[in-house]
Design a protein around this motif. Sequence first.
Motif, PDB file in Angstrom:
ATOM      1  N   MET A   1      -0.138 -13.838  57.062  1.00 29.17           N
ATOM      2  CA  MET A   1       0.422 -13.745  55.783  1.00 29.17           C
ATOM      3  C   MET A   1      -0.412 -12.159  55.593  1.00 29.17           C
ATOM      4  SD  MET A   1      -0.505 -17.009  53.775  1.00 29.17           S
ATOM      5  CE  MET A   1       0.419 -16.905  52.211  1.00 29.17           C
ATOM      6  N   ALA A   2       0.953 -11.262  55.618  1.00 24.96           N
ATOM      7  CA  ALA A   2       0.274  -9.841  55.158  1.00 24.96           C
ATOM      8  C   ALA A   2       0.309  -9.714  53.760  1.00 24.96           C
ATOM      9  CB  ALA A   2       1.161  -9.075  56.024  1.00 24.96           C
ATOM     10  N   ASP A   3      -0.496  -9.015  53.293  1.00 24.56           N
ATOM     11  CA  ASP A   3      -0.387  -8.755  51.819  1.00 24.56           C
ATOM     12  C   ASP A   3      -0.564  -7.359  51.691  1.00 24.56           C
ATOM     13  OD1 ASP A   3      -0.836  -8.683  49.342  1.00 24.56           O
ATOM     14  OD2 ASP A   3      -3.032  -9.226  49.131  1.00 24.56           O
ATOM     15  N   ASN A   4       0.887  -6.853  51.269  1.00 24.26           N
ATOM     16  CA  ASN A   4       1.342  -5.434  51.141  1.00 24.26           C
ATOM     17  C   ASN A   4       0.804  -4.972  49.807  1.00 24.26           C
ATOM     18  OD1 ASN A   4       2.360  -5.479  53.739  1.00 24.26           O
ATOM     19  ND2 ASN A   4       4.402  -6.005  53.089  1.00 24.26           N
ATOM     20  N   ASN A   5       0.382  -5.917  48.770  1.00 20.01           N
ATOM     21  CA  ASN A   5       0.007  -5.472  47.453  1.00 20.01           C
ATOM     22  C   ASN A   5      -1.147  -4.647  47.354  1.00 20.01           C
ATOM     23  OD1 ASN A   5       2.594  -6.377  46.371  1.00 20.01           O
ATOM     24  ND2 ASN A   5       1.733  -8.365  45.867  1.00 20.01           N
ATOM     25  N   PRO A   6      -1.327  -3.581  46.824  1.00 21.92           N
ATOM     26  CA  PRO A   6      -2.633  -3.213  46.699  1.00 21.92           C
ATOM     27  C   PRO A   6      -3.454  -3.816  45.999  1.00 21.92           C
ATOM     28  CG  PRO A   6      -0.961  -1.630  45.810  1.00 21.92           C
ATOM     29  CD  PRO A   6      -0.301  -2.798  46.271  1.00 21.92           C
ATOM     30  N   ARG A   7      -4.851  -4.050  46.438  1.00 21.04           N
ATOM     31  CA  ARG A   7      -5.592  -4.921  45.610  1.00 21.04           C
ATOM     32  C   ARG A   7      -6.765  -4.204  44.554  1.00 21.04           C
ATOM     33  NH1 ARG A   7      -8.727  -8.902  48.986  1.00 21.04           N
ATOM     34  NH2 ARG A   7      -9.794  -8.621  47.006  1.00 21.04           N
ATOM     35  N   ILE A   8      -6.741  -4.995  43.583  1.00 20.24           N
ATOM     36  CA  ILE A   8      -7.893  -4.221  42.524  1.00 20.24           C
ATOM     37  C   ILE A   8      -9.371  -5.141  42.985  1.00 20.24           C
ATOM     38  CG2 ILE A   8      -8.732  -4.438  40.078  1.00 20.24           C
ATOM     39  CD1 ILE A   8      -5.786  -4.588  39.429  1.00 20.24           C
ATOM     40  N   VAL A   9     -10.266  -4.305  43.137  1.00 18.08           N
ATOM     41  CA  VAL A   9     -11.572  -4.699  43.578  1.00 18.08           C
ATOM     42  C   VAL A   9     -12.456  -4.561  42.583  1.00 18.08           C
ATOM     43  CG1 VAL A   9     -13.745  -4.356  45.205  1.00 18.08           C
ATOM     44  CG2 VAL A   9     -11.197  -4.154  45.983  1.00 18.08           C
ATOM     45  N   VAL A  10     -13.178  -5.855  42.164  1.00 20.99           N
ATOM     46  CA  VAL A  10     -14.241  -5.853  40.802  1.00 20.99           C
ATOM     47  C   VAL A  10     -15.606  -6.293  41.646  1.00 20.99           C
ATOM     48  CG1 VAL A  10     -14.718  -7.159  38.699  1.00 20.99           C
ATOM     49  CG2 VAL A  10     -12.255  -6.629  39.189  1.00 20.99           C
ATOM     50  N   GLU A  11     -16.550  -5.378  41.039  1.00 26.03           N
ATOM     51  CA  GLU A  11     -17.930  -5.581  41.605  1.00 26.03           C
ATOM     52  C   GLU A  11     -18.633  -6.110  40.170  1.00 26.03           C
ATOM     53  OE1 GLU A  11     -21.728  -3.458  43.401  1.00 26.03           O
ATOM     54  OE2 GLU A  11     -19.682  -2.666  43.959  1.00 26.03           O
ATOM     55  N   LYS A  12     -18.985  -7.194  40.142  1.00 29.90           N
ATOM     56  CA  LYS A  12     -19.615  -7.756  38.809  1.00 29.90           C
ATOM     57  C   LYS A  12     -21.092  -7.182  38.734  1.00 29.90           C
ATOM     58  CE  LYS A  12     -16.193 -10.752  37.300  1.00 29.90           C
ATOM     59  NZ  LYS A  12     -15.767 -10.252  36.051  1.00 29.90           N
ATOM     60  N   ASN A  13     -21.421  -6.639  37.756  1.00 30.66           N
ATOM     61  CA  ASN A  13     -23.305  -6.271  37.670  1.00 30.66           C
ATOM     62  C   ASN A  13     -23.378  -5.388  38.731  1.00 30.66           C
ATOM     63  OD1 ASN A  13     -22.935  -7.456  34.951  1.00 30.66           O
ATOM     64  ND2 ASN A  13     -23.001  -9.483  35.961  1.00 30.66           N
ATOM     65  N   PRO A  14     -23.028  -4.180  38.816  1.00 31.96           N
ATOM     66  CA  PRO A  14     -23.612  -3.482  40.151  1.00 31.96           C
ATOM     67  C   PRO A  14     -24.860  -3.206  39.721  1.00 31.96           C
ATOM     68  CG  PRO A  14     -21.819  -2.087  38.909  1.00 31.96           C
ATOM     69  CD  PRO A  14     -21.750  -3.479  38.475  1.00 31.96           C
ATOM     70  N   SER A  15     -25.969  -3.068  40.977  1.00 28.44           N
ATOM     71  CA  SER A  15     -27.278  -2.700  40.392  1.00 28.44           C
ATOM     72  C   SER A  15     -27.349  -1.204  39.880  1.00 28.44           C
ATOM     73  CB  SER A  15     -28.196  -2.492  41.624  1.00 28.44           C
ATOM     74  OG  SER A  15     -27.410  -1.510  42.783  1.00 28.44           O
ATOM     75  N   GLU A  16     -28.468  -0.942  39.083  1.00 29.45           N
ATOM     76  CA  GLU A  16     -28.749   0.435  38.569  1.00 29.45           C
ATOM     77  C   GLU A  16     -28.530   1.488  39.557  1.00 29.45           C
ATOM     78  OE1 GLU A  16     -28.773   1.843  35.456  1.00 29.45           O
ATOM     79  OE2 GLU A  16     -28.091  -0.050  34.883  1.00 29.45           O
ATOM     80  N   SER A  17     -29.134   1.147  40.634  1.00 24.42           N
ATOM     81  CA  SER A  17     -29.531   2.077  41.793  1.00 24.42           C
ATOM     82  C   SER A  17     -27.960   2.527  42.221  1.00 24.42           C
ATOM     83  CB  SER A  17     -30.233   1.613  43.029  1.00 24.42           C
ATOM     84  OG  SER A  17     -29.442   0.452  43.548  1.00 24.42           O
TER      85      SER A  17
END
Length: 107
Positions: A1-17
């Motif tokens: 199953m190839a996914d040709n749709n570009p994906r949105i990447v969400v990083e929840k609460n990234p570190s202050e650093s």
Amino acid sequence: MADNNPRIVVEKNPSESKLSELNIKCWPKWGCSPGKYQLKFDAEETCYLLKGKVRVYPKGSTEFVEFGAGDLVTIPKGLSCTWDVSVAVDKHYKFESSSPPPSSSRQ
């Protein structure tokens, strides 16, 4: 199953650093009030939401990606989508570019 749709990447609460390393506080800011917006991303965008809540519906899809305040989000180049903003957005953002930023603000 190839996914040709570009994906949105969400990083929840990234570190202050991580936020410091990305120098997010120096990025431009953008905001919008609640509503629906048709958007097309001609370049990859990385953004950090200070406020807000959004559901993004990629064009041609019934599925959505949801993110909000405190999330670090990468939106792929070429994505056409609808932003359904339920809580007004205030964000820092940066567009990826293979060339240095232009010295003038031409479009």
